[in-house]
Write a protein that holds these residues in place. Structure first.
Motif, mmCIF file in Angstrom:
data_model
loop_
_atom_site.group_PDB
_atom_site.id
_atom_site.type_symbol
_atom_site.label_atom_id
_atom_site.label_comp_id
_atom_site.label_asym_id
_atom_site.label_seq_id
_atom_site.Cartn_x
_atom_site.Cartn_y
_atom_site.Cartn_z
ATOM 1 N N ASP A 33 0.857 -1.184 0.000
ATOM 2 C CA ASP A 33 0.000 0.000 0.000
ATOM 3 C C ASP A 33 0.890 1.231 0.000
ATOM 4 O O ASP A 33 1.523 1.550 0.996
ATOM 5 C CB ASP A 33 -0.912 0.004 1.221
ATOM 6 C CG ASP A 33 -1.888 1.174 1.205
ATOM 7 O OD1 ASP A 33 -2.069 1.773 0.129
ATOM 8 O OD2 ASP A 33 -2.461 1.470 2.259
ATOM 9 N N ASN A 34 0.966 1.889 -1.111
ATOM 10 C CA ASN A 34 1.836 3.047 -1.245
ATOM 11 C C ASN A 34 1.039 4.338 -1.267
ATOM 12 O O ASN A 34 1.378 5.271 -1.982
ATOM 13 C CB ASN A 34 2.677 2.923 -2.518
ATOM 14 C CG ASN A 34 3.673 1.815 -2.412
ATOM 15 O OD1 ASN A 34 4.220 1.568 -1.350
ATOM 16 N ND2 ASN A 34 3.900 1.122 -3.505
ATOM 17 N N TYR A 35 -0.035 4.381 -0.518
ATOM 18 C CA TYR A 35 -0.870 5.573 -0.477
ATOM 19 C C TYR A 35 -0.672 6.299 0.835
ATOM 20 O O TYR A 35 -0.719 5.664 1.885
ATOM 21 C CB TYR A 35 -2.342 5.208 -0.645
ATOM 22 C CG TYR A 35 -3.247 6.423 -0.605
ATOM 23 C CD1 TYR A 35 -3.301 7.276 -1.687
ATOM 24 C CD2 TYR A 35 -3.993 6.711 0.518
ATOM 25 C CE1 TYR A 35 -4.108 8.403 -1.649
ATOM 26 C CE2 TYR A 35 -4.799 7.830 0.566
ATOM 27 C CZ TYR A 35 -4.851 8.665 -0.520
ATOM 28 O OH TYR A 35 -5.639 9.781 -0.486
ATOM 29 N N PRO A 36 -0.466 7.566 0.830
ATOM 30 C CA PRO A 36 -0.221 8.399 -0.342
ATOM 31 C C PRO A 36 1.234 8.270 -0.792
ATOM 32 O O PRO A 36 2.120 7.977 0.022
ATOM 33 C CB PRO A 36 -0.511 9.808 0.166
ATOM 34 C CG PRO A 36 -0.152 9.762 1.612
ATOM 35 C CD PRO A 36 -0.500 8.368 2.065
ATOM 36 N N PRO A 37 1.491 8.514 -2.078
ATOM 37 C CA PRO A 37 2.880 8.469 -2.535
ATOM 38 C C PRO A 37 3.684 9.594 -1.882
ATOM 39 O O PRO A 37 3.126 10.631 -1.524
ATOM 40 C CB PRO A 37 2.768 8.665 -4.046
ATOM 41 C CG PRO A 37 1.421 9.218 -4.289
ATOM 42 C CD PRO A 37 0.554 8.816 -3.145
ATOM 43 N N PHE A 38 4.988 9.369 -1.723
ATOM 44 C CA PHE A 38 5.818 10.362 -1.044
ATOM 45 C C PHE A 38 7.238 10.352 -1.587
ATOM 46 O O PHE A 38 7.671 9.385 -2.213
ATOM 47 C CB PHE A 38 5.829 10.116 0.477
ATOM 48 C CG PHE A 38 6.479 8.823 0.864
ATOM 49 C CD1 PHE A 38 7.827 8.769 1.192
ATOM 50 C CD2 PHE A 38 5.749 7.646 0.899
ATOM 51 C CE1 PHE A 38 8.430 7.577 1.539
ATOM 52 C CE2 PHE A 38 6.343 6.450 1.257
ATOM 53 C CZ PHE A 38 7.678 6.416 1.582
ATOM 54 N N ASN A 39 7.945 11.437 -1.334
ATOM 55 C CA ASN A 39 9.371 11.578 -1.629
ATOM 56 C C ASN A 39 10.086 11.931 -0.341
ATOM 57 O O ASN A 39 9.528 12.635 0.506
ATOM 58 C CB ASN A 39 9.641 12.715 -2.633
ATOM 59 C CG ASN A 39 9.087 12.433 -4.004
ATOM 60 O OD1 ASN A 39 8.915 11.285 -4.393
ATOM 61 N ND2 ASN A 39 8.804 13.493 -4.746
ATOM 62 N N ILE A 40 11.336 11.482 -0.233
ATOM 63 C CA ILE A 40 12.210 11.917 0.856
ATOM 64 C C ILE A 40 13.462 12.478 0.206
ATOM 65 O O ILE A 40 14.105 11.792 -0.587
ATOM 66 C CB ILE A 40 12.572 10.759 1.808
ATOM 67 C CG1 ILE A 40 11.313 10.164 2.433
ATOM 68 C CG2 ILE A 40 13.534 11.256 2.896
ATOM 69 C CD1 ILE A 40 11.567 8.947 3.300
ATOM 70 N N GLU A 41 13.769 13.729 0.512
ATOM 71 C CA GLU A 41 14.939 14.400 -0.060
ATOM 72 C C GLU A 41 15.938 14.715 1.038
ATOM 73 O O GLU A 41 15.554 15.085 2.143
ATOM 74 C CB GLU A 41 14.553 15.730 -0.703
ATOM 75 C CG GLU A 41 13.560 15.656 -1.827
ATOM 76 C CD GLU A 41 13.122 17.034 -2.245
ATOM 77 O OE1 GLU A 41 13.919 17.758 -2.872
ATOM 78 O OE2 GLU A 41 11.979 17.387 -1.907
ATOM 79 N N ARG A 42 17.206 14.599 0.701
ATOM 80 C CA ARG A 42 18.271 15.054 1.601
ATOM 81 C C ARG A 42 18.755 16.386 1.056
ATOM 82 O O ARG A 42 19.366 16.450 -0.002
ATOM 83 C CB ARG A 42 19.402 14.045 1.657
ATOM 84 C CG ARG A 42 20.449 14.428 2.656
ATOM 85 C CD ARG A 42 21.487 13.349 2.790
ATOM 86 N NE ARG A 42 22.369 13.699 3.892
ATOM 87 C CZ ARG A 42 23.252 12.903 4.388
ATOM 88 N NH1 ARG A 42 23.379 11.687 3.886
ATOM 89 N NH2 ARG A 42 24.020 13.282 5.372
ATOM 90 N N GLU A 99 -2.644 6.577 7.048
ATOM 91 C CA GLU A 99 -1.669 6.814 8.105
ATOM 92 C C GLU A 99 -0.317 6.352 7.580
ATOM 93 O O GLU A 99 -0.168 5.215 7.152
ATOM 94 C CB GLU A 99 -2.031 6.044 9.371
ATOM 95 C CG GLU A 99 -1.079 6.308 10.514
ATOM 96 C CD GLU A 99 -1.515 5.592 11.779
ATOM 97 O OE1 GLU A 99 -0.799 4.672 12.199
ATOM 98 O OE2 GLU A 99 -2.577 5.955 12.312
ATOM 99 N N ARG A 100 0.653 7.250 7.588
ATOM 100 C CA ARG A 100 1.993 6.941 7.088
ATOM 101 C C ARG A 100 2.984 7.243 8.207
ATOM 102 O O ARG A 100 2.917 8.297 8.828
ATOM 103 C CB ARG A 100 2.268 7.791 5.851
ATOM 104 C CG ARG A 100 3.618 7.717 5.269
ATOM 105 C CD ARG A 100 3.914 6.460 4.533
ATOM 106 N NE ARG A 100 3.156 6.321 3.299
ATOM 107 C CZ ARG A 100 3.322 5.292 2.488
ATOM 108 N NH1 ARG A 100 4.196 4.360 2.790
ATOM 109 N NH2 ARG A 100 2.616 5.177 1.399
ATOM 110 N N ARG A 101 3.894 6.300 8.474
ATOM 111 C CA ARG A 101 4.884 6.464 9.543
ATOM 112 C C ARG A 101 6.287 6.498 8.957
ATOM 113 O O ARG A 101 6.592 5.750 8.036
ATOM 114 C CB ARG A 101 4.804 5.310 10.538
ATOM 115 C CG ARG A 101 3.513 5.281 11.314
ATOM 116 C CD ARG A 101 3.401 3.989 12.115
ATOM 117 N NE ARG A 101 2.209 4.013 12.913
ATOM 118 C CZ ARG A 101 2.211 4.051 14.236
ATOM 119 N NH1 ARG A 101 3.345 4.021 14.895
ATOM 120 N NH2 ARG A 101 1.080 4.101 14.894
#
Length: 154
Positions: A33-42, A99-101
């Motif tokens: 389950d990839n909802y909602p999609p997200f990005n992590i940037e450094r 819910e995304r952790r």
């Protein structure tokens, strides 16, 4: 991660238990389950940005909770009435609660959060306390001093 055994690493390291637990738990929780999609940037050595695509959510429907080593983002939508759903010919924008952790490293804190154009942007910064930063230790002169004797008396 399937079939990857961390036991040899656990035996030969000290103090990395939390890291290995995170890896194992993350592998177990991968449900697709990839909802909602997200990005992590450094952004730099001590700055990060998490961006979630939350189209259709208003700021009052989103909640961000930061605890020690955990960032939790949740969105709550009220159930749409059956009569409202009947008006749609196609529903392609997900309108479900989520819910995304995100597990955070030590000393990482939320700096700001912003909602614009359907994107929730959370800025994170790592601030290591002065007491925890590495320090150079001066080495005393070449004379050995026995316990209980003055340097001058030697």
């Amino acid at each position: 991660m399937r079939g990857f055994d961390l036991t040899p690493y656990r035996r030969s390291t000290v103090g990395f238990d939390r890291l290995f637990d995170l890896i194992e738990n993350n592998a177990r929780l991968q449900q697709g389950d990839n909802y909602p999609p997200f990005n992590i940037e450094r952004l730099s050595e001590d700055r990060y940005r998490v961006t979630l695509a939350v189209a259709g959510f208003r700021s009052d429907e989103l909640e961000i909770t930061a605890q020690q080593n955990l960032l939790q983002v949740s969105g709550r939508k009220e159930e749409t009435q059956a009569t409202d759903r009947a008006k749609f010919v196609h529903v392609g924008i997900a309108n479900r609660s989520f819910e995304r952790r995100f597990e955070l490293a030590d000393f990482v804190r939320v700096e700001t959060a912003d909602l614009a154009d359907g994107l929730l942007t959370i800025e994170l910064v790592r601030e290591v306390p002065e007491a925890m930063k590495p320090k150079k230790i001066a080495i005393n002169g070449g004379q050995l001093v026995e316990i209980g004797k003055d340097r001058d008396a030697a």
